[in-house]
Design an enzyme around this catalytic site. Structure first.
Site, PDB file in Angstrom:
ATOM      1  CG  ASN A  80     -26.323 -52.321  43.723  1.00 52.84           C
ATOM      2  OD1 ASN A  80     -27.101 -51.616  44.376  1.00 52.84           O
ATOM      3  ND2 ASN A  80     -25.733 -53.405  44.237  1.00 52.84           N
ATOM      4  CE  LYS A 102     -22.739 -52.386  45.967  1.00 51.36           C
ATOM      5  NZ  LYS A 102     -21.625 -53.237  46.378  1.00 51.36           N
ATOM      6  CG  HIS A 116     -25.882 -57.367  46.181  1.00 53.34           C
ATOM      7  ND1 HIS A 116     -24.943 -57.250  47.172  1.00 53.34           N
ATOM      8  CD2 HIS A 116     -25.341 -56.818  45.069  1.00 53.34           C
ATOM      9  CE1 HIS A 116     -23.881 -56.636  46.678  1.00 53.34           C
ATOM     10  NE2 HIS A 116     -24.095 -56.366  45.398  1.00 53.34           N
ATOM     11  CD  GLU A 155     -22.957 -54.963  49.240  1.00 57.01           C
ATOM     12  OE1 GLU A 155     -23.872 -54.155  48.987  1.00 57.01           O
ATOM     13  OE2 GLU A 155     -21.847 -54.924  48.658  1.00 57.01           O
ATOM     14  CD  GLU A 167     -22.746 -58.269  41.788  1.00 53.14           C
ATOM     15  OE1 GLU A 167     -22.546 -57.231  41.140  1.00 53.14           O
ATOM     16  OE2 GLU A 167     -23.270 -58.274  42.912  1.00 53.14           O
ATOM     17  N   GLY A 172     -16.384 -54.294  45.611  1.00 51.30           N
ATOM     18  CA  GLY A 172     -15.876 -53.140  46.355  1.00 51.30           C
ATOM     19  C   GLY A 172     -14.420 -53.248  46.777  1.00 51.30           C
ATOM     20  CB  SER A 203     -13.732 -54.421  41.421  1.00 52.86           C
ATOM     21  OG  SER A 203     -13.765 -54.414  42.835  1.00 52.86           O
TER      22      SER A 203
HETATM   23  P1  PGA Z   1     -18.700 -52.818  43.079  1.00 52.45           P
HETATM   24  O1  PGA Z   1     -20.093 -53.529  43.486  1.00 52.45           O
HETATM   25  O2  PGA Z   1     -18.807 -52.466  41.621  1.00 52.45           O
HETATM   26  O3  PGA Z   1     -18.616 -51.609  43.973  1.00 52.45           O
HETATM   27  O4  PGA Z   1     -17.623 -53.810  43.339  1.00 52.45           O
HETATM   28  C1  PGA Z   1     -20.755 -54.374  42.605  1.00 52.45           C
HETATM   29  C2  PGA Z   1     -22.034 -54.857  43.221  1.00 52.45           C
HETATM   30  O5  PGA Z   1     -22.055 -55.061  44.457  1.00 52.45           O
HETATM   31  O6  PGA Z   1     -23.057 -55.028  42.535  1.00 52.45           O
END
Ligand code: PGA
Length: 252
Positions: free
Chosen positions: A11, A13, A97, A99, A167, A173, A211
């Site tokens: 992903n 983003k 997601h 976000e 998640e 992140g 992460s």
């Molecule tokens: P990350 O994000 O691997 O940077 O923690 C995962 C995600 O948001 O799908």
């Protein structure tokens, strides 16, 4: 469609100008051509999807968008519809997601409508669920996930058209992850819920996200009930992202 494990999806983003996307995908394609098996995919930003689709051609790399509208077309400034996502060359789309849920106030009810739109256009929905840090600390994780599963999954969800990504919001992140035991326990719980709610629910692929890095991937991908990973930051580095996919290969 069935997904060979591991299912490892990047992903990106809001990262990747077209030249950067091209360089990243070109490097991944080189590796993928040499290693068949499993399910490997990328979800670039909308502006790079068509370019990436052209580069992928007939190589076994799945392409996804990061969101879609529940609507088909019309006066929805800034939104991208499921038919547009399919038309641009995608086979899948991330929906719900954190976000989007937390950054844009999207409810599980809206997520379910987006999933329906994706399914109407033959797209695989990667539905994200996960608890916040406060919910985690309050011991509410399983109750939150139950509610998200109940409300975010519309009728018609099947192992062929849906992937679930667990998640934890606090792991995205941040460099922090639940313990392997916690991941396994939570995935077992999600699997039970899906089995109770959906025909062949036990066959729905369950990804862990938050992460995941080259370093922790071998352990995470070998955990019970983990069919793969949804990878954010580490998917922007071809070598590291590929090492995550290979870690899954080794553990299957
Ligand atoms: P990350 O994000 O691997 O940077 O923690 C995962 C995600 O948001 O799908």
């Amino acid at each position: 469609m069935s997904f060979d494990t591991p299912v490892v999806i990047g992903n990106w983003k809001m990262n990747g100008l077209r030249a950067e996307a091209e360089a990243l995908v070109t490097s991944l394609l080189e590796k993928r051509r040499r290693v068949p098996g499993g399910t490997f995919g990328v979800c670039p930003p909308a502006t790079a999807i068509s370019d990436v689709a052209d580069l992928i051609g007939d190589v076994d790399v799945m392409l996804g968008a990061q969101d879609c509208s529940p609507e088909e077309a019309g006066a929805f400034t800034g939104d991208i519809s499921a038919p547009m996502v399919a038309d641009a060359g995608c086979q899948m789309v991330i929906i719900g997601h954190s976000e989007r849920r937390h950054g844009h106030g999207e409810s599980s009810e809206l997520v379910a409508r987006k999933v329906q739109a994706a399914h109407r256009h033959g797209l695989i929905a990667i539905i994200c669920i996960g608890e916040t840090e406060a919910e985690w600390e309050a011991g509410e994780t399983l109750a939150v996930l139950d509610r998200q599963i109940e409300e975010s999954l519309p009728d018609g969800v099947s192992p062929a058209n849906t992937i679930i990504a667990y998640e934890p919001v606090w792991a995205i992140g941040t460099g922090r992850t639940p313990t392997i035991d916690d991941i396994a326990r939570t995935h077992a719980h999600i699997g039970e819920r899906l089995t109770g709610r959906i025909p062949h629910g036990a066959e729905i692929r369950l990804l862990y996200g938050g992460s995941v890095k080259g370093k922790n991937a071998p352990e995470i991908l070998a955990a019970a009930g983990v069919d793969g990973a949804l990878v954010g930051g580490a998917s922007l580095d071809a070598a590291e992202f590929w090492s995550i996919f290979e870690a899954g290969h080794v553990s299957t």
